[in-house]
Design an enzyme around this catalytic site. Structure first.
Site, short mmCIF file in Angstrom:
data_model
loop_
_atom_site.label_atom_id
_atom_site.label_comp_id
_atom_site.label_asym_id
_atom_site.label_seq_id
_atom_site.Cartn_x
_atom_site.Cartn_y
_atom_site.Cartn_z
CD GLU A 54 -2.90 -0.79 2.48
OE1 GLU A 54 -4.08 -1.15 2.36
OE2 GLU A 54 -2.46 -0.28 3.53
CB CYS A 55 0.79 4.37 0.14
SG CYS A 55 1.12 6.13 -0.18
N GLY A 56 3.48 3.59 0.19
CA GLY A 56 4.92 3.40 0.26
C GLY A 56 5.33 1.98 -0.01
CB THR A 72 -3.64 0.03 -3.87
OG1 THR A 72 -3.43 -0.01 -2.45
CG2 THR A 72 -4.29 -1.26 -4.32
CE1 TYR A 128 1.77 -0.48 -7.38
CE2 TYR A 128 0.95 1.75 -7.04
CZ TYR A 128 1.18 0.67 -7.87
OH TYR A 128 0.80 0.74 -9.19
#
Length: 439
Positions: free
Chosen positions: A329-331, A429, A333
């Protein structure tokens, strides 16, 4: 059936930057020091504040979010207050700030959370640069929503006894109780960086800071009045917390990977999942016995060189991905991608499990709620599932050659290009998952 719910208060403000976080932390610790079991909550999708709440109160803090969560999930999260004497919730942004979805002012706002839970609002007002005029601001907030009770105000950043007297006279005129007046002090701030506050684990002396906030609040706020004002309703009927996506979950946890919503972890544990923490920054590989590797968001851009050099982490991650799923997720990802370019333009090789290349060289804010309909499966959710989450970062996608994970839109339904990625057993994501749409 509904659960009996401890009385509570919403600590909010007209805007960000008024000092409500330091007031919240001081209240949590001061009331805990009086022997109360204080249950903290955070209204909205903030990733950072709950860890500070936990440090101040000794209890896990949970997000409550009217946009991203169904009433059943909110009820299940509210049930985490079982055994508490009082609840304190910290608002996000200004009291009525939310999204315009459904044509409704304040959808997903702190005011909506307070109404749902039956919590009166304590309004923290920054009175620097004004005196009686602060009462006009407070009166506007008190009258804006007749279904919401403003229990009183805390005057913050008061310059002098005369300043306090004038501000109190204004509040007296409009019939609002002053619960405290905090003199201006330059040291009553928490360190910040581009996503807001630094993480609780990074604070150089968090315990001393919180103890200082509590002492300051005890000297200048009527804690007995605060306690007496707390009210609440029965919590919404609970469904359940989010179930785990696997039985044994290797979870990255360190200063680069720390943004996991507390209700997600509580749901995994409640269902009997085993969480196996590891530190990529310490070059630790995920546990070989894990069924799933989960890389949450955080600040990988601040540690890109160390992450690029973490050979054991990279090899363990690649070994796992050959037979079992990995999600970021985010970082997290970005770390699954091919490269991360830092603010100076230096490219740092990442795990290479996805083709993603991201850059911080030219920062661009991506912020807001996200609705995602999955084009393919991700751990815990089948293709076609609708998910809700939140995105907050400054990175830019330079290369994204993999299949899209989802069709993603913002809170108003506008389509967004940040679709996530999927390649083999690896998914990622930019949004942080809050709940499935039926949650």
């Amino acid at each position: 059936m509904t659960e009996a719910f401890p009385p509570g208060l919403m600590i909010s403000a007209p805007s960000s930057g008024t000092g409500k976080t330091t007031v919240m932390l001081g209240l949590l610790r001061a009331l805990s020091d009086e022997g109360l079991r204080v249950q903290p909550f955070k209204s909205g999708p903030d990733y950072i504040d709950p860890a500070f709440h936990r440090a101040a109160s000794g209890r896990a803090s949970f997000n409550l979010d009217g946009w991203a969560m169904g009433e059943g999930l909110i009820g299940a999260i509210a049930a985490q207050a079982s055994g508490a004497d009082i609840c304190l919730a910290e608002g996000s942004m200004g009291l009525f700030d939310g999204v315009a979805t459904r044509g409704q002012i304040g959808f997903g706002s702190s005011a909506e959370t307070a109404r749902m839970m039956g919590w009166p609002v304590v309004l923290v007002l920054d009175v620097s640069g004004q005196a009686q005029s602060a009462a006009a601001v407070a009166l506007g907030f008190a009258r804006f929503d007749p279904g919401l009770r403003i229990a009183g105000v805390i005057l913050n950043r008061v310059a002098s006894p005369r300043h306090e007297r004038l501000a109190r006279l204004g509040m007296e005129r409009v019939g609002l109780a002053v619960l405290g007046a905090l003199p201006r002090r330059g040291d009553l701030t928490l360190p910040e960086r581009h996503l807001g506050l630094i993480q609780a684990v990074e604070h150089p002396d968090l315990e001393a800071a919180i103890a200082g906030y509590a002492a300051f609040l005890r000297d200048h706020v009527d804690l007995a009045a605060i306690r007496a004002l707390a009210q609440g309703l029965a919590a919404p009927a609970a469904t359940r917390l989010p179930p785990p996506p696997a039985q044994r979950i290797a979870l990255a946890q360190d200063a680069a990977f720390s943004f996991t919503y507390p209700h997600i972890l509580a749901g995994w544990r409640a269902a009997g999942a085993e969480i196996l923490p590891f530190s990529p920054l310490a070059d630790e590989p995920p546990d070989r016995m894990a069924d799933l590797v989960w890389l949450p968001g955080g600040y990988p851009e601040l540690h890109a060189g160390r992450l690029a050099a973490a050979r054991h982490f990279h090899s363990g991650l690649r070994r796992h991905a050959r037979t079992r799923p990995v999600h970021g997720e985010c970082g997290g990802y970005m770390v699954l991608g091919q490269a991360l370019i830092d603010q100076h333009g230096h490219a740092h090789p990442m795990a290479g499990l996805l083709g993603l290349v991201t850059s911080y060289e030219n920062r661009r804010l991506h912020l807001g709620y996200r609705r995602a309909v999955l084009c393919g499966p991700m751990p815990g959710h089948a293709a076609g599932a609708a998910l809700r989450g939140h995105e907050f970062h400054y990175s830019t996608i330079l290369v994204q050659p993999d299949a899209a994970l989802a069709e993603v839109s913002d809170a108003d339904g506008a389509s967004l290009p940040e679709s996530g990625s999927r390649r083999g057993r690896v998914t990622g994501t930019f949004f942080h998952l809050i709940a499935g749409e039926k949650g």
